[in-house]
Design a protein around this motif. Structure first.
Motif, PDB file in Angstrom:
ATOM      1  N   SER A   1      -2.848  -6.420  -1.361  1.00 29.16           N
ATOM      2  CA  SER A   1      -2.602  -6.212   0.069  1.00 29.16           C
ATOM      3  C   SER A   1      -3.362  -7.246   0.911  1.00 29.16           C
ATOM      4  O   SER A   1      -2.813  -7.822   1.858  1.00 29.16           O
TER       5      SER A   1
ATOM      6  N   HIS B   1       0.514   3.025  -3.708  1.00 34.30           N
ATOM      7  CA  HIS B   1      -0.637   3.923  -3.705  1.00 34.30           C
ATOM      8  C   HIS B   1      -0.351   5.232  -4.443  1.00 34.30           C
ATOM      9  O   HIS B   1       0.729   5.790  -4.359  1.00 34.30           O
TER      10      HIS B   1
ATOM     11  N   LEU C   1       0.843  -1.206   0.000  1.00 29.17           N
ATOM     12  CA  LEU C   1       0.000   0.000   0.000  1.00 29.17           C
ATOM     13  C   LEU C   1       0.874   1.250   0.000  1.00 29.17           C
ATOM     14  O   LEU C   1       0.639   2.198  -0.746  1.00 29.17           O
TER      15      LEU C   1
ATOM     16  N   LEU D   1      -5.731  -3.187  -3.448  1.00 27.19           N
ATOM     17  CA  LEU D   1      -6.265  -3.706  -2.189  1.00 27.19           C
ATOM     18  C   LEU D   1      -6.264  -5.228  -2.182  1.00 27.19           C
ATOM     19  O   LEU D   1      -5.944  -5.856  -1.171  1.00 27.19           O
TER      20      LEU D   1
END
Lengths: 242, 242
Positions: B179, B163, B159, B176
């Motif tokens: 992750s 990101h 992340l 996501l």
């Protein structure tokens, strides 16, 4: 905190440890967490430690018989008949130190420490152990060929996915540096420099030892390169479609 | 345990949560940890929860005024004048529930719960909050545009690295899932299915909602693909040289 890894590969054992210790975030220091006992042609034993620094230093001092006068000392790590006995010795010593540290009726949690012990004694296989604060221990096998202590979570996914027993020492250092870099980036209490040690199977001497600091060119290559490589890997996967 | 993430992107807010709850490893269940309150053209509020299930369910029930007869209920989440007030309301409610649960003189730790609250109310910007078990809270900003609760460590490195606020919703779901996949692989107490929800900025309605289960073809593609992509990324870096 701390981050240490001991890893078994076909060609031997690789150890890596950070050097940051902290009591709160405003009291940080650098201490070596890797200790090595070597009798050329007979044995190499490497001990990595995490947890209460007073406990881990006391354990190492007792193993080295520093209660005796310097002339009379022979580290008990140089005299154990087997790696299994060495792991028991570390376990018994940590139990003894914690028992003496914790005041009666109080929790011993604050004095806790855990250890990774690896090495080889002539006539036997290389072995790798994880020793708990309770003094008991487990041994690495084929399915789980590495142990981590300290801040283990950030660096675990890459170890699980990329480890392969057939890896060379050079590839293993790369893997460990990626794992350490993820941890360094996420937890302030894990810090450079890093100590790395390689023990080659049946060599009965330390194969390679280095301290990697913040200026290390290879570490920088891995740290920067991994960010880029991760982003490329991420982009290579197909996007979600609604 | 639990793993939930709320993430702010330029085009809105994305939420993802797992559904596993456990009391020990031999008592696991599936519960939705994502709750949504919506008044079309006026507001969307999404609440993710981690921690003691009795506490998080009690908080949601109180927010929905389930102490009243069904006819007399209007969720207080639909009446707060601002997102800030909604976060305060959740904070006050969790404090109240924990205070009532913990017997006098005992620690309230076992009853702890934390929340991610995100959404938008007409006339104001979309906002994202992290609410602690103590009832206080923080808001996401440009530097830290996401919050995690529950088992946060395994899934954090990717992340942090990948990101980007300019990401599309589709790319964000991919991020996501990577992750979550790292977390699922490392912690048994985080489990499928996953709930995902997208709120598009200034839309004042839920943009997309889905439950992703173990058979989901896209999830499988990401889970398998990420292992391969990571290995390729790892191989692309130069090996260490002695």
């Amino acid at each position: 905190m701390t981050y240490c890894v001991g890893l078994k590969i076909d060609s031997g054992l690789v150890f890596m440890s950070d050097t940051r210790t902290n009591a709160g975030v405003d009291n940080i220091s650098t201490f070596r967490k890797m200790r090595c006992w070597e009798t050329p042609d007979d044995r190499v034993l490497v001990l990595l430690s995490a947890g209460n620094l007073a406990t881990t230093q006391a354990v190492a001092s007792l193993l080295d018989e520093r209660t005796k006068a310097p002339d009379e000392r022979t580290s008990s790590m140089l005299e154990t008949p087997s790696m299994y006995q060495a792991a028991r010795l570390v376990g018994d010593t940590v139990k003894e130190v914690i028992r003496q540290s914790a005041p009666v009726g109080q929790s011993a949690d604050a004095f806790g420490a855990s250890f990774i012990l690896g090495g080889q004694i002539r006539g036997m296989e290389p072995r790798l152990f994880l020793i708990y604060p309770e003094g008991n221990f487990i041994e690495a096998g084929e399915d789980t060929p590495f142990f981590q202590i300290g801040e283990t979570k950030y660096g675990k996914p890459i170890l699980v996915r990329a480890h392969d027993a057939a890896m060379s020492f050079e590839e293993t250092v790369k893997l460990l540096l990626v794992s350490f870099d993820s941890t360094l980036k996420s937890n302030l209490s894990v810090g450079l420099p890093l100590d790395v040690l390689f023990y080659g199977r049946d060599s009965f001497k330390v194969g390679y030892e280095k301290r990697i600091d913040a200026d290390d060119a290879y570490f920088k290559t891995i740290s920067d390169g991994w960010s880029t490589a991760l982003k490329t890997a991420f982009k290579s996967l197909p996007d979600f479609t609604r």
